[in-house]
Motif scaffolding. Structure first.
Motif, short mmCIF file in Angstrom:
data_model
loop_
_atom_site.label_atom_id
_atom_site.label_comp_id
_atom_site.label_asym_id
_atom_site.label_seq_id
_atom_site.Cartn_x
_atom_site.Cartn_y
_atom_site.Cartn_z
N PRO A 34 74.23 9.40 55.34
CA PRO A 34 75.37 9.96 54.59
C PRO A 34 76.69 9.62 55.28
O PRO A 34 76.83 9.78 56.50
N ALA A 52 76.19 6.79 48.40
CA ALA A 52 75.08 7.30 47.59
C ALA A 52 74.22 8.28 48.38
O ALA A 52 73.72 9.28 47.82
N ALA A 53 74.00 8.02 49.66
CA ALA A 53 73.17 8.93 50.48
C ALA A 53 73.80 10.31 50.58
O ALA A 53 73.11 11.33 50.53
N ARG A 55 75.80 11.63 48.33
CA ARG A 55 75.71 12.28 47.00
C ARG A 55 74.34 12.89 46.77
O ARG A 55 74.21 13.89 46.05
N GLU A 56 73.31 12.33 47.36
CA GLU A 56 71.97 12.88 47.20
C GLU A 56 71.85 14.27 47.81
O GLU A 56 71.00 15.07 47.40
N PHE A 57 72.72 14.56 48.78
CA PHE A 57 72.72 15.90 49.40
C PHE A 57 73.72 16.83 48.73
O PHE A 57 74.00 17.92 49.24
#
Length: 500
Positions: A34, A52-53, A55-57
């Motif tokens: 992230p 993107a990493a 946003r996944e959290f």
């Protein structure tokens, strides 16, 4: 039909930061972890962009950094660089000019361009868009593409998923958050729901003063009922030749062959319109995404391909092709009515040859020939003024009847010593450049009065003589000042030129 394209880079700040780190030889943030860019605000540091990493959290733009770190302690962050983002976006716009001359930035993360009449040069619309997307991916940018007949529709299709314009959400109208909340509170969630409302009612309810508040204006722009101009990064030109290459070219011989084809195409179009180029720009697009611009100028409007090629070819010698040139564009940035030249029997081509020689010298050495133009002054050294040959001549001054002038006039008069039989008489002996000459013949004087508006500079009347020494050499000299003038120094003598 007009074809407008919107490119949107969803992760532009982050991808630009990573690309900048790699180009600078520095280590970028590790992939898959992230990462966020932050900027300072009134309430502390806030997230500007996340990968993107992150946003996944659940991290998103606008969050405070302290809240994001509480949710994700391992979050990596770096300061946001908005100036570098804008510079990079402008660089991408210049790169996109290989596909269209009508390219405009759409800050902070988009580009607009007009693709009307262009796709056939790249194998069709689908292949062109696929090529754009693939090339941008090579440079580290992920892009979404929207294409429509209006800027508003293309912008919306690039950012929102919908089968048609009516299915787009109201946010796609490029209106501000307050207008969006009002529409949704009224149950108007899509563009189609707005189109079903009478225009008069819509105008009464949403006629904000700013364009972001004016829902009807934005709706009309999207649907093509209101014109929205596309302001290109560079001024458009009516005369342009473009060549996209199948493989990158590195060698000068290959570049010269492509250039010759571009010159012939451009000159053909110019000649058909009776125009000539005054200012050109040759754009060479490198395979690594960079671009070289080679400007050229001409003394008079020209559509002569041979002359144009002789001016442009030497400029290729200094070009670093890098990994190769894969596209070239030649644009006539400034044109005028062509100067018609008739060649052949009894034709005087000396003026044209001088103009073309001046073009080659000026474009290669950044120097140019000067010509002397008449000036409105009866003082000999001010009667002519130098002018670049490429510059348009000024209006001719009123004719002035002066005495005979020598073939050679010195830029600055040189002091001399003269002996005369009487103070106001003609010279009998001349000493100039440490050599004394006996005067055999003298003609004069010719009185040249000072310019009255320059009297404050101490100028005095001149009496000019043409004298010939015993060896037949002729000199043009003058006496500055008058004998007996109160408060003035004694007259002085100067040699101002040489006569044949």
């Amino acid at each position: 039909m007009r074809s407008l394209v919107s490119l949107w880079f969803p992760d532009f700040p982050v991808e630009r930061f990573i690309r900048g780190r790699i180009k600078a030889g520095r280590k970028p943030p590790p992939r898959g972890l992230p990462f966020a860019l932050v900027e300072r605000s009134k309430s502390g540091l806030r997230l500007v962009a996340v990968n993107a990493a992150a946003r996944e959290f659940g991290l998103m733009r606008g969050m405070r950094l302290s809240d994001a770190r509480a949710q994700l302690p391992d979050l990596l962050s770096e300061p946001h660089e908005p100036e570098e983002d804008m510079n990079s976006l402008l660089g991408l716009c210049r790169w996109m000019e290989r596909y269209s001359p009508w390219v405009a930035p759409d800050p902070p993360d988009g580009i607009l361009f007009d693709a009307s009449g262009v796709p056939h040069l790249f194998g069709g619309e689908a292949r062109m868009m696929a090529e754009i997307r693939a090339r941008l991916a090579q440079y580290g940018f992920s892009a979404r593409i929207g294409q429509a007949a209006t800027i508003g529709a293309a912008w919306a299709l690039a950012r929102y998923d919908a089968k048609d314009l009516q299915g787009l959400p109201v946010e796609a109208l490029r209106i501000d958050g307050t207008a969006v909340k009002t529409l949704r509170r009224l149950g108007l969630k899509t563009v189609g729901s707005l189109l079903a409302i009478p225009r008069a009612a819509l105008a009464r309810r949403f006629r904000g003063e700013s364009i972001g508040e004016n829902v009807l204006m934005r709706l009309d722009e999207m649907m093509g009922q209101r014109e929205e101009p596309l302001n290109p990064l560079n001024p458009p030109t009516s005369f342009m030749a473009h060549r996209a290459l199948m493989e990158p070219v590195i060698h000068a011989e290959g570049l010269e062959a492509v250039l010759a084809g571009l010159v012939n195409l451009l000159c053909r179009d110019l000649e058909r319109q009776g125009k000539g180029a005054l200012r050109l720009i040759l754009k060479l697009f490198r395979a690594d995404g960079s671009r070289a611009n080679l400007p050229a100028g001409f003394s008079v409007p020209t559509h002569d391909p041979g002359h144009m090629l002789r001016v442009l070819k030497p400029k290729l010698e200094a070009v670093d092709a890098g990994f190769g040139i894969d596209a070239m564009t030649l644009e006539a940035r400034e044109t005028a009515e062509a100067k018609i030249q008739q060649h052949g029997f009894l034709a005087d081509e000396s003026t044209l040859a001088l103009e073309q020689l001046n073009d080659r010298v000026a474009n290669r050495q950044e120097a140019q020939f000067l010509s002397l133009e008449e000036a409105e002054s009866h003082i000999p050294e001010r009667a002519e003024t130098p002018r670049p040959l490429a510059q348009k001549p000024p209006p001719a001054p009123a004719p002035f009847l002066a005495g005979a002038r020598p073939l050679l006039v010195f830029e600055a008069p040189e002091p001399a010593k003269v002996i005369a039989a009487v103070p106001d008489g003609p010279p009998m002996s001349l000493t100039w450049r440490r050599v004394t000459r006996r005067v055999a013949k003298a003609q004069g004087p010719e009185r040249v009065a000072p310019e009255w508006w320059r009297l404050a500079g101490g100028e005095r009347p001149r009496d000019y003589y043409v004298v010939e020494d015993e060896q037949g050499r002729r000199y043009w000299l003058y006496r500055e000042g008058l004998y007996g003038e109160p408060g003035e120094d004694q007259p002085r003598w100067f040699v101002h030129g040489l006569s044949a």
